[in-house]
Design a protein around this motif. Sequence first.
Motif, short mmCIF file in Angstrom:
data_model
loop_
_atom_site.label_atom_id
_atom_site.label_comp_id
_atom_site.label_asym_id
_atom_site.label_seq_id
_atom_site.Cartn_x
_atom_site.Cartn_y
_atom_site.Cartn_z
N ALA A 141 41.80 30.75 42.74
CA ALA A 141 42.85 31.34 43.50
C ALA A 141 43.28 30.89 44.89
CB ALA A 141 42.32 33.09 43.74
N ALA A 177 40.78 39.11 35.93
CA ALA A 177 41.06 39.19 37.31
C ALA A 177 40.45 40.35 38.03
CB ALA A 177 42.60 39.42 37.38
N GLY A 215 42.78 38.82 30.24
CA GLY A 215 43.13 38.22 31.40
C GLY A 215 43.00 39.31 32.58
N TYR A 256 44.50 40.87 55.67
CA TYR A 256 45.86 40.46 55.31
C TYR A 256 46.18 40.26 53.88
CZ TYR A 256 49.63 36.87 55.67
OH TYR A 256 50.73 36.04 55.52
N ALA A 266 54.88 34.36 53.57
CA ALA A 266 53.66 33.92 52.93
C ALA A 266 52.85 34.69 52.24
CB ALA A 266 52.90 33.07 54.12
N GLY A 267 52.77 36.00 52.89
CA GLY A 267 51.62 37.05 52.48
C GLY A 267 52.11 37.48 51.08
N TYR A 322 48.96 42.54 51.40
CA TYR A 322 49.96 42.08 50.61
C TYR A 322 49.92 42.32 48.96
CZ TYR A 322 52.56 40.19 54.43
OH TYR A 322 53.28 40.13 55.48
N VAL A 339 48.36 34.46 43.35
CA VAL A 339 46.87 34.64 43.21
C VAL A 339 46.60 35.65 41.79
CG1 VAL A 339 44.62 35.86 43.94
CG2 VAL A 339 45.83 34.31 45.22
N TRP A 340 47.51 36.64 41.87
CA TRP A 340 47.55 37.37 40.75
C TRP A 340 47.77 36.69 39.48
CZ3 TRP A 340 45.95 41.44 38.17
CH2 TRP A 340 46.53 41.83 37.02
N PHE A 371 42.78 29.54 51.54
CA PHE A 371 43.85 30.22 51.79
C PHE A 371 44.41 30.04 52.99
CE2 PHE A 371 41.79 33.19 48.33
CZ PHE A 371 42.92 33.37 47.75
N MET A 426 51.50 34.85 48.52
CA MET A 426 50.05 34.58 48.21
C MET A 426 49.29 35.70 47.20
SD MET A 426 47.20 34.41 51.29
CE MET A 426 45.88 35.61 51.38
N ALA A 427 49.98 37.17 47.22
CA ALA A 427 49.46 38.05 46.35
C ALA A 427 49.95 37.89 45.08
CB ALA A 427 50.06 39.35 46.87
N THR A 428 51.34 37.11 44.96
CA THR A 428 51.81 36.87 43.48
C THR A 428 51.00 35.90 43.08
OG1 THR A 428 53.75 37.50 44.76
CG2 THR A 428 54.10 36.99 42.38
N ILE A 454 44.96 34.05 38.28
CA ILE A 454 43.67 34.66 37.62
C ILE A 454 44.02 35.67 36.43
CG2 ILE A 454 41.60 35.83 38.47
CD1 ILE A 454 41.86 33.34 39.83
N SER A 455 44.81 36.22 36.40
CA SER A 455 44.97 37.17 35.27
C SER A 455 45.44 36.50 34.14
CB SER A 455 45.90 38.16 35.57
OG SER A 455 47.14 37.86 36.00
N THR A 456 45.14 35.08 33.78
CA THR A 456 45.68 34.48 32.64
C THR A 456 44.61 34.43 31.47
OG1 THR A 456 45.00 32.37 33.36
CG2 THR A 456 47.36 33.02 33.83
#
Lengths: 435, 170
Positions: free
Chosen positions: A290, B53, B49, B101, A44-45, B105, A52-53, A29, A48-50, A56-58
């Motif tokens: 992630a 997560a 999924g 951080y 960037a932040g 986000y 990773v979400w 990260f 990062m959140a989008t 992993i949620s696949t």
Amino acid sequence: MDIATASLILAGALLVLLATGLWVAIALFIVGLIAMGMFTSAPAGAIMATTVWGSISTWTLTALPLFIWMGEILFRTRLSEDMFSGLVPWLTRIPGRLLHVNILGCAVFAAVSGSSAATAITIGKMSVPELTRRGYDEKQIIGSLAGSGTLGLLIPPSIILIVYGVAAEQSIIRLFIAGIIPGLLLAALFMGYVAAWSLLNPDRVPPADRRYTLGEKIAASRRLIPVILLIVFVIGSIYAGWATATEAACLGVVGALGLSAATGTLSWATFRDSVMAATRTNCMICFILAGAAFLSTAMGFTGIPRGLAVWIQELGLSPYALLAALTLFFILLGCFLDGISVVVLTVAVILPMVEAAGIDLLWFGIYVVLVVEMSQITPPVGFNLFVIQGLTGRDILYIARAALPFFLLMCLAVVILVAFPDLVTWLPELATRRS
Amino acid sequence: MLRRTLDALYLACAALAAVLLAGIGALILAQIVGRFFGILVPSANEISGFFLATSTFLALAYSFRAGTHIRVTLLLSRLPLGLQRVADAVVVAVAAVLSGYFTWYTYRLTAESWRYGDLSDGLIGVPLWIPQACMCLGLVMLTIAALDELVAILRGKTPSFESSDGAVHE
């Protein structure tokens, strides 16, 4: 900033972060954040959140926790005892005799578990004391166990192949099918070596205790048969196209629970422990994935992977030279990092380069896993070495020396796969054509 | 008191994560069995999924303390114990900052999904803020766990991720 300098800065940052003992996922990260900070003013932040979400949620990734869980359930059954007593009668007449228990046992357990450390523990905790008691050569016991433990990474269902498949956007099912022949090839190489060694050193192999009749053989392995059926069922349903990888994994969990209940090892405690252990391992792997997903996205902003690909093309390097260089690089990397981290880093940075060199990504997945397997038995960081150290109390350098012949056999297997890429690609193509 | 509350919280999140992981199996099984009888389990793929997560993030704090997460201790293990603790304190602090951080986000992502009422694809449109809020909660717990470790190390205790890890990696 030019790409070469930036690459060096990022590689340096990663090295420093890892060397100080920061967790691999967190280091990925942070390097991703640094890369974005250097090259783009994109937020960037939020990215990062989008990322990773999304990563992993696949649904494709859900095969991972289920296969881990299946291995954890079987790990808590009497499988290692059954494996030992079931295999012994069949092996007393082959040169090398019970040493083959390590190889075959690992190959069978590898097919129900995806982890090479779990494979080495499950087989080793029974075979090491038994073989030592019967007077087998310690170096061969340790070497064959260390080598064969790595089969867990190649013979499907393999955790690391799922990780590669998800990260590189390759079909997990095709990867699983592609792993079958190379896995069997490796097991055959190991068995051939043990047999040859035994013929050359007959005085160091204890004699067979007695002969078994066919009826006795079958009676001894009756508990092994359900496990073999489970394997055939799981791999077969994937191969035949009846089930997706996730569905096969789910049926594998049900089958493993059934086996565990039938052998009387299923209790609330073992069930709970198996879920908790699977939850922890799954969390660890998904968190690394992630981190890698974010690093991949960040790398896309920097243009470094594209730059590397162009550079390799301009160099006009033959695929063989590139693979030779990569093999050396992976073994070196594997001396410090675990297999999954090596794979996700590879995918994040060098996949475009591999593609530019005209290498098939399905084949490359099997190749990477095989090379990563080799790194599991090289000091100073090799999970199989740690596991066997725990089992035998020998120090790591001794174990690594005992495993050296098997390391060299793996190098041979890599050469064979490079020379005959059809060994990897033939079976998946056959399966696709039929369905 | 605080110690027991925190430990109970880590464990509760991990238990929920375990239930969700087993839930993936149950959902997929229902889908397979349902297909035999011609019954469709709606949105099973999307929901499994989300379970994955959510399970991953809720288990973070617990597995962090259990020493499950991989790190390279090759150089560290050669340092004298005092320096090892200094390095541990530094990496735990870095982990806490990154986790904080990330939490912020993820919170913003969740808030956006809530505001726009984003739904998942598939037959049952699951409001995305539900699983995303769980991801956010998991990261909050990880941040707390990292700060918890930092305090422990500064007080001269052995970090829990070191004391509990054995020779065996699962």
